[in-house]
Scaffold this motif. Structure first.
Motif, short mmCIF file in Angstrom:
data_model
loop_
_atom_site.label_atom_id
_atom_site.label_comp_id
_atom_site.label_asym_id
_atom_site.label_seq_id
_atom_site.Cartn_x
_atom_site.Cartn_y
_atom_site.Cartn_z
N PHE A 1 0.82 -1.21 0.00
CA PHE A 1 0.00 0.00 0.00
C PHE A 1 0.86 1.26 0.00
O PHE A 1 0.44 2.31 -0.49
N ARG B 1 -4.96 10.40 -2.60
CA ARG B 1 -5.45 9.19 -1.94
C ARG B 1 -4.58 8.86 -0.73
O ARG B 1 -3.34 8.93 -0.82
N TRP C 1 -2.80 6.69 0.81
CA TRP C 1 -2.10 5.41 0.84
C TRP C 1 -1.27 5.24 2.11
O TRP C 1 -1.16 4.13 2.65
N HIS D 1 -3.56 4.18 4.87
CA HIS D 1 -3.98 2.79 4.67
C HIS D 1 -2.88 1.83 5.11
O HIS D 1 -3.14 0.85 5.81
N LEU E 1 -9.36 -3.97 5.97
CA LEU E 1 -9.74 -3.81 4.57
C LEU E 1 -11.19 -3.36 4.42
O LEU E 1 -11.55 -2.72 3.43
N ILE F 1 -10.62 0.21 4.37
CA ILE F 1 -9.71 0.68 3.33
C ILE F 1 -10.34 0.52 1.94
O ILE F 1 -10.23 1.41 1.10
N TYR F 2 -10.96 -0.61 1.69
CA TYR F 2 -11.54 -0.89 0.38
C TYR F 2 -12.93 -1.49 0.56
O TYR F 2 -13.12 -2.70 0.49
N ARG G 1 -15.58 -1.73 -1.17
CA ARG G 1 -16.31 -2.35 -2.27
C ARG G 1 -16.41 -3.86 -2.13
O ARG G 1 -17.33 -4.48 -2.66
N ARG H 1 -16.69 -5.56 0.75
CA ARG H 1 -17.12 -5.92 2.10
C ARG H 1 -17.86 -7.26 2.15
O ARG H 1 -17.79 -7.97 3.15
N TYR I 1 -15.14 -10.08 2.84
CA TYR I 1 -14.21 -10.10 3.96
C TYR I 1 -14.63 -11.04 5.09
O TYR I 1 -13.81 -11.82 5.60
#
Length: 207
Positions: free
Chosen positions: A75, A98, A100, A103, A168, A171-172, A174, A176, A179
């Protein structure tokens, strides 16, 4: 005074939800250790076939901390390398906004804190692993006795995979939907390959 954020209730020591969660986890651990762990371990020992064992053994590798630490480093490194290359080619003039760095720091700190707490508890509590029970019939907490088969509680793989997946989640977001199933499968894998009892996994996930 600044207005309190709704999420502040989750970290306030007087939060009813916080203490309800602690009581729920403690109750689950008492039930697991007292009534579920041994029968479930013996059942899995009898019923898990070699092919299933081998599949879950490989799945459990997803819960190793080195993999997620490498992702945290990526990252930080990959966006910089990509931006440096684009800048060299004259394709990038705007600053990268962003987060990073945040993250990477977030994921790595989650892994590090988990690892420290887990290893302290493992060696302080000294719970025998299922393999020890299968070999000798011993099933106990042997406090501050440090050897390979007395470091079962809590599960480091469960703590790592749940920590990584929850990091995550923020962090990301989309992915979900993915996970929690990944964390559940890896955690259950530690039971299938006879590395941990259910209580160990619950404790690791709770951390």
């Amino acid at each position: 005074m600044p207005e309190a954020h709704p999420n502040d209730a989750w970290i306030a020591w007087r939060s009813a939800r916080l203490w309800a969660g602690i009581v729920a986890v403690a109750s689950a651990l008492v039930i697991c250790i007292g009534y579920v762990d041994l029968p479930l371990a013996l059942y899995l020992k009898r019923t898990v076939s070699k092919p299933v064992f081998d599949v879950f053994y490989q799945i459990c590798r997803i819960g190793e901390g080195g993999l997620w630490a490498a992702l945290g480093v990526a990252f930080w490194v990959v966006p910089r390398a990509r931006r440096w290359w684009r800048h060299r080619q004259g394709q990038c003039t705007e600053p990268d906004r962003r987060p990073w760095d945040i993250h990477a720091a977030f994921l790595l700190s989650v892994l590090a804190i988990n690892g420290i707490i887990v290893n302290i508890l493992k060696h302080a509590l000294g719970r025998y692993r299922p393999a020890k029970f299968f070999e000798t019939g011993e099933h106990a907490f042997d406090f501050f006795v440090i050897f390979q088969k007395s470091d079962s509680f809590p599960s480091g793989h469960a703590a790592t995979i749940w920590g990584a997946m929850l990091a995550l989640w923020f962090i990301y977001p989309r992915l979900r939907w993915l996970y929690v199933p990944v964390a559940v499968v890896v955690s259950l894998g530690r039971l299938v390959v006879h590395k941990h009892y259910l209580g160990d996994v619950v404790a690791g996930a709770a951390l």
